[in-house]
Design an enzyme around this catalytic site. Structure first.
Site, PDB file in Angstrom:
ATOM      1  N   GLY A  50       0.823  -1.210   0.000  1.00  0.00           N
ATOM      2  CA  GLY A  50       0.000   0.000   0.000  1.00  0.00           C
ATOM      3  C   GLY A  50       0.858   1.263   0.000  1.00  0.00           C
ATOM      4  CG  ASP A  52       0.425   5.052   4.934  1.00  0.00           C
ATOM      5  OD1 ASP A  52       0.357   5.819   3.958  1.00  0.00           O
ATOM      6  OD2 ASP A  52      -0.231   5.218   5.978  1.00  0.00           O
ATOM      7  CG  LEU A  96      -4.504  -8.075   8.172  1.00  0.00           C
ATOM      8  CD1 LEU A  96      -5.209  -6.745   8.394  1.00  0.00           C
ATOM      9  CD2 LEU A  96      -3.482  -8.309   9.255  1.00  0.00           C
ATOM     10  CB  ALA A 118      -2.681  -5.176   6.211  1.00  0.00           C
ATOM     11  CB  ALA A 119      -6.799  -1.615   6.912  1.00  0.00           C
ATOM     12  CB  SER A 162      -8.186   6.092  10.752  1.00  0.00           C
ATOM     13  OG  SER A 162      -8.888   7.031   9.993  1.00  0.00           O
ATOM     14  CD  GLU A 164     -13.409   8.591   7.943  1.00  0.00           C
ATOM     15  OE1 GLU A 164     -14.482   8.011   8.137  1.00  0.00           O
ATOM     16  OE2 GLU A 164     -13.341   9.707   7.417  1.00  0.00           O
ATOM     17  CE1 TYR A 186     -10.247   2.271   7.064  1.00  0.00           C
ATOM     18  CE2 TYR A 186     -10.885   4.426   7.894  1.00  0.00           C
ATOM     19  CZ  TYR A 186      -9.905   3.522   7.548  1.00  0.00           C
ATOM     20  OH  TYR A 186      -8.576   3.867   7.691  1.00  0.00           O
ATOM     21  CE  LYS A 190      -7.766   1.475   9.776  1.00  0.00           C
ATOM     22  NZ  LYS A 190      -6.468   0.800   9.841  1.00  0.00           N
TER      23      LYS A 190
HETATM   24  P1  NAP Z   1      -3.675   1.237   1.248  1.00  0.00           P
HETATM   25  O1  NAP Z   1      -2.821   1.915   0.228  1.00  0.00           O
HETATM   26  O2  NAP Z   1      -5.094   0.960   0.914  1.00  0.00           O
HETATM   27  O3  NAP Z   1      -2.952  -0.153   1.626  1.00  0.00           O
HETATM   28  C1  NAP Z   1      -3.615  -1.150   2.326  1.00  0.00           C
HETATM   29  C2  NAP Z   1      -2.730  -2.384   2.388  1.00  0.00           C
HETATM   30  O4  NAP Z   1      -3.401  -3.407   3.133  1.00  0.00           O
HETATM   31  C3  NAP Z   1      -2.385  -2.992   1.019  1.00  0.00           C
HETATM   32  O5  NAP Z   1      -1.047  -3.402   1.031  1.00  0.00           O
HETATM   33  C4  NAP Z   1      -3.310  -4.211   0.966  1.00  0.00           C
HETATM   34  O6  NAP Z   1      -2.826  -5.246   0.149  1.00  0.00           O
HETATM   35  C5  NAP Z   1      -3.270  -4.629   2.415  1.00  0.00           C
HETATM   36  N1  NAP Z   1      -4.353  -5.548   2.798  1.00  0.00           N
HETATM   37  C6  NAP Z   1      -5.683  -5.339   2.678  1.00  0.00           C
HETATM   38  N2  NAP Z   1      -6.370  -6.407   3.139  1.00  0.00           N
HETATM   39  C7  NAP Z   1      -5.451  -7.295   3.577  1.00  0.00           C
HETATM   40  C8  NAP Z   1      -5.529  -8.581   4.169  1.00  0.00           C
HETATM   41  N3  NAP Z   1      -6.694  -9.180   4.414  1.00  0.00           N
HETATM   42  N4  NAP Z   1      -4.373  -9.203   4.508  1.00  0.00           N
HETATM   43  C9  NAP Z   1      -3.185  -8.625   4.271  1.00  0.00           C
HETATM   44  N5  NAP Z   1      -3.041  -7.412   3.692  1.00  0.00           N
HETATM   45  C10 NAP Z   1      -4.160  -6.768   3.348  1.00  0.00           C
HETATM   46  O7  NAP Z   1      -3.672   2.041   2.621  1.00  0.00           O
HETATM   47  P2  NAP Z   1      -2.664   3.191   3.124  1.00  0.00           P
HETATM   48  O8  NAP Z   1      -3.175   4.503   2.681  1.00  0.00           O
HETATM   49  O9  NAP Z   1      -1.268   2.787   2.827  1.00  0.00           O
HETATM   50  O10 NAP Z   1      -2.943   3.130   4.693  1.00  0.00           O
HETATM   51  C11 NAP Z   1      -2.212   2.234   5.526  1.00  0.00           C
HETATM   52  C12 NAP Z   1      -3.010   1.997   6.789  1.00  0.00           C
HETATM   53  O11 NAP Z   1      -3.222   3.223   7.465  1.00  0.00           O
HETATM   54  C13 NAP Z   1      -4.399   1.420   6.589  1.00  0.00           C
HETATM   55  O12 NAP Z   1      -4.678   0.575   7.674  1.00  0.00           O
HETATM   56  C14 NAP Z   1      -5.317   2.625   6.629  1.00  0.00           C
HETATM   57  O13 NAP Z   1      -6.621   2.255   7.011  1.00  0.00           O
HETATM   58  C15 NAP Z   1      -4.603   3.452   7.664  1.00  0.00           C
HETATM   59  N6  NAP Z   1      -4.778   4.897   7.570  1.00  0.00           N
HETATM   60  C16 NAP Z   1      -4.521   5.542   6.409  1.00  0.00           C
HETATM   61  C17 NAP Z   1      -4.619   6.912   6.338  1.00  0.00           C
HETATM   62  C18 NAP Z   1      -4.317   7.659   5.061  1.00  0.00           C
HETATM   63  O14 NAP Z   1      -4.693   8.828   4.976  1.00  0.00           O
HETATM   64  N7  NAP Z   1      -3.629   7.041   4.108  1.00  0.00           N
HETATM   65  C19 NAP Z   1      -4.988   7.641   7.477  1.00  0.00           C
HETATM   66  C20 NAP Z   1      -5.216   6.962   8.665  1.00  0.00           C
HETATM   67  C21 NAP Z   1      -5.087   5.586   8.708  1.00  0.00           C
HETATM   68  P3  NAP Z   1      -3.183  -5.338  -1.433  1.00  0.00           P
HETATM   69  O15 NAP Z   1      -2.142  -4.506  -2.110  1.00  0.00           O
HETATM   70  O16 NAP Z   1      -3.066  -6.782  -1.716  1.00  0.00           O
HETATM   71  O17 NAP Z   1      -4.566  -4.794  -1.625  1.00  0.00           O
HETATM   72  O1  G4F Z   2     -10.114  10.658  -0.016  1.00  0.00           O
HETATM   73  P1  G4F Z   2     -11.247  10.096   0.744  1.00  0.00           P
HETATM   74  O2  G4F Z   2     -11.895   8.904   0.182  1.00  0.00           O
HETATM   75  O3  G4F Z   2     -10.674   9.855   2.219  1.00  0.00           O
HETATM   76  P2  G4F Z   2     -11.383   9.646   3.642  1.00  0.00           P
HETATM   77  O4  G4F Z   2     -12.776   9.170   3.485  1.00  0.00           O
HETATM   78  O5  G4F Z   2     -11.191  10.904   4.418  1.00  0.00           O
HETATM   79  O6  G4F Z   2     -10.517   8.463   4.256  1.00  0.00           O
HETATM   80  C1  G4F Z   2      -9.093   8.458   4.146  1.00  0.00           C
HETATM   81  O7  G4F Z   2      -8.553   9.098   5.277  1.00  0.00           O
HETATM   82  C2  G4F Z   2      -8.806   8.429   6.532  1.00  0.00           C
HETATM   83  C3  G4F Z   2      -8.174   9.257   7.637  1.00  0.00           C
HETATM   84  O8  G4F Z   2      -9.097  10.208   8.081  1.00  0.00           O
HETATM   85  C4  G4F Z   2      -8.199   7.046   6.448  1.00  0.00           C
HETATM   86  F1  G4F Z   2      -8.365   6.407   7.640  1.00  0.00           F
HETATM   87  C5  G4F Z   2      -8.852   6.266   5.333  1.00  0.00           C
HETATM   88  O9  G4F Z   2      -8.234   4.985   5.225  1.00  0.00           O
HETATM   89  C6  G4F Z   2      -8.633   7.015   4.020  1.00  0.00           C
HETATM   90  O10 G4F Z   2      -7.260   6.993   3.747  1.00  0.00           O
HETATM   91  O11 G4F Z   2     -12.368  11.209   0.941  1.00  0.00           O
HETATM   92  C7  G4F Z   2     -12.077  12.483   1.488  1.00  0.00           C
HETATM   93  C8  G4F Z   2     -13.297  13.380   1.365  1.00  0.00           C
HETATM   94  C9  G4F Z   2     -14.579  12.725   1.898  1.00  0.00           C
HETATM   95  O12 G4F Z   2     -15.302  13.673   2.620  1.00  0.00           O
HETATM   96  C10 G4F Z   2     -15.344  12.371   0.642  1.00  0.00           C
HETATM   97  O13 G4F Z   2     -16.761  12.340   0.784  1.00  0.00           O
HETATM   98  O14 G4F Z   2     -13.521  13.644  -0.002  1.00  0.00           O
HETATM   99  C11 G4F Z   2     -14.919  13.506  -0.257  1.00  0.00           C
HETATM  100  N1  G4F Z   2     -15.103  13.234  -1.688  1.00  0.00           N
HETATM  101  C12 G4F Z   2     -15.777  14.047  -2.558  1.00  0.00           C
HETATM  102  N2  G4F Z   2     -15.805  13.490  -3.759  1.00  0.00           N
HETATM  103  C13 G4F Z   2     -14.696  12.144  -2.342  1.00  0.00           C
HETATM  104  C14 G4F Z   2     -15.142  12.299  -3.673  1.00  0.00           C
HETATM  105  N3  G4F Z   2     -14.016  11.070  -1.970  1.00  0.00           N
HETATM  106  C15 G4F Z   2     -13.718  10.127  -2.884  1.00  0.00           C
HETATM  107  N4  G4F Z   2     -12.985   9.068  -2.520  1.00  0.00           N
HETATM  108  N5  G4F Z   2     -14.137  10.229  -4.183  1.00  0.00           N
HETATM  109  C16 G4F Z   2     -14.866  11.298  -4.620  1.00  0.00           C
HETATM  110  O15 G4F Z   2     -15.238  11.380  -5.785  1.00  0.00           O
END
Ligand code: NAP
Ligand code: G4F
Length: 360
Positions: A50, A52, A96, A118-119, A162, A164, A186, A190
């Site tokens: 992913g 991160d 997971l 992972a998630a 998160s 969220e 979600y 979390k």
């Molecule tokens: P991401 O790009 O969606 O990556 C998710 C990873 O989890 C991928 O490597 C995916 O593998 C793996 N995965 C999903 N289901 C699995 C399973 N059952 N077993 C093993 N691996 C699995 O997410 P990210 O943005 O890097 O975020 C990393 C973590 O931080 C996540 O837990 C996310 O919820 C959390 N988080 C993210 C943000 C953000 O803004 N990015 C903020 C707060 C928290 P595949 O490649 O095979 O799909």
């Molecule tokens: O980019 P988003 O899908 O991210 P969201 O829902 O904030 O979640 C991300 O951040 C979380 C941390 O707070 C992580 F835990 C989670 O795994 C993920 O990485 O949407 C951001 C905002 C939302 O309010 C959504 O309703 O953008 C708004 N939005 C408007 N149009 C859209 C769209 N989001 C998406 N994905 N696609 C649209 O077309």
């Protein structure tokens, strides 16, 4: 007199023996340094494919870690984000959803640190697949923690929690003690992952930390998330490949940082004397509309001419405003974000322009 001479001689011999032993010891230490000095730290990352996971793997490699990446079995290989470092990683299969695979991985690879990234991480999908989201994003955390407890409770554990979890805003800005009110399956999953991390820390004295990270983005962000969707959409429109960009609400506000900065906070949490939970954020918030304005503006376009509101991207319940206060992370970890919001937006648009031009 004779007795005292014999005593002096005995002392001299003793000194000389000690000196010789000291010299031998120093010689051996210098020519054969103690093995521990060279033993690399070993970390396991779940979710390494992913966004991160790829940045964290780069960071840990740069610090001299041996990095084990857990990947799940898929019908097509999905190593796009880690292909540039793949030869320096040990990739192992696990899921997971399968605790046995996690226990076996820990037994075989014996990491000192485990980062559970992972998630099922896409909020919108969590309404369509609430049970799967719960299995992975909530119960998956228990499976990993339990594997740690069973195999080696000294493993330091990081849980990717998160913002969220804050959901419906209870206070502005959000800090570690702000009440949680998740607004999606979600977010609920979390929150379970967060509390089970706290619970295993308190029940079994595990070194388990929960990083409450606000949104963090990069050119490696999945195409379904709004920032990357906009950056990619802008690049396609600029290159004449599309004429519009369909989005949901433009009013939602997020605290957006750069993923490369945020993985450093994850690592810092596991280097502390005590495990704890930390908010990681920039302290700024911006509406989706502002992201559009900057991204389109960067290539000389006006977003109002291209963005179309589409019901399909609206959510059953929305998180209207997120803004975090990272004061605790700053004070205790010495962490702070380095990438300003406009730089983040521009770098994402530039990366997508480059990518699309290479594909043409
Ligand atoms: P991401 O790009 O969606 O990556 C998710 C990873 O989890 C991928 O490597 C995916 O593998 C793996 N995965 C999903 N289901 C699995 C399973 N059952 N077993 C093993 N691996 C699995 O997410 P990210 O943005 O890097 O975020 C990393 C973590 O931080 C996540 O837990 C996310 O919820 C959390 N988080 C993210 C943000 C953000 O803004 N990015 C903020 C707060 C928290 P595949 O490649 O095979 O799909
Ligand atoms: O980019 P988003 O899908 O991210 P969201 O829902 O904030 O979640 C991300 O951040 C979380 C941390 O707070 C992580 F835990 C989670 O795994 C993920 O990485 O949407 C951001 C905002 C939302 O309010 C959504 O309703 O953008 C708004 N939005 C408007 N149009 C859209 C769209 N989001 C998406 N994905 N696609 C649209 O077309």
């Amino acid at each position: 007199m004779r007795a005292s001479l014999a005593g002096d001689e005995w002392h001299q011999r003793q000194h000389s023996t000690v000196r010789t032993l000291l010299c031998v010891y120093l010689f051996v230490r210098l020519t054969h340094p103690i093995k521990e000095n060279f033993v690399k730290k070993r970390a396991l990352i779940t979710g390494i494919t992913g966004q991160d996971g790829s940045y964290l793997a780069e960071l840990l490699l740069s610090k001299g870690y041996e990095v084990i990446g857990m990947v799940r079995r898929t019908s097509t290989i999905n190593f796009e984000r880690i292909k540039h470092i793949q030869d320096r990683l040990t990739l192992v299969t696990g899921d997971l959803l399968d605790e046995v695979s996690l226990i076996n991985l820990l037994r075989e690879h014996r990491p000192q640190e485990l980062y559970n990234l992972a998630a099922q991480s896409f909020v919108q999908t969590s309404w369509a697949q609430p049970v799967f989201t719960g299995e992975t994003t909530a119960l998956g955390v228990t499976r990993v923690l339990d594997a740690v407890r069973i195999v080696d409770p000294s493993i330091r554990f990081y849980q990717a929690s998160s913002s969220e979890m804050f959901g419906k805003v209870q206070a502005v800005p959000q800090i570690e003690s702000t009440p949680f009110y998740p607004r999606s399956p979600y977010g609920v999953a979390k929150l379970y992952g967060h509390w089970i991390t706290v619970n295993y820390r308190e029940s079994y004295q595990l070194f388990a930390c929960s990083g409450i990270l606000f949104n963090h983005e990069s050119p490696r962000r999945g195409l379904e998330f709004v920032t990357r969707k906009i950056a990619h959409g802008v690049a396609r429109i600029k290159l004449g490949l599309d004429s519009e960009l369909r989005l949901g609400t433009l009013d939602a506000q997020r605290d957006w940082g750069f993923a490369g900065d945020y993985v450093e906070a994850m690592w810092l949490m596991l280097q502390q004397a005590q495990p704890d939970d930390y908010v990681v954020a920039t302290g700024e918030t911006h509406a989706v509309r502002e992201f559009c304005e900057l991204a389109f503006g960067h290539v000389g376009l006006d977003y109002r001419e291209y963005v179309v509101m589409d019901e399909r991207f609206m959510r059953p319940a929305e998180v209207d405003l997120l803004i975090g206060d990272p004061a605790k992370a700053r004070a205790q970890l010495g962490w702070q974000p380095k990438t300003p919001f406009p730089d983040l937006v521009r770098s994402m648009v530039d990366a997508d322009l480059k990518l699309l031009k290479e594909q043409q």
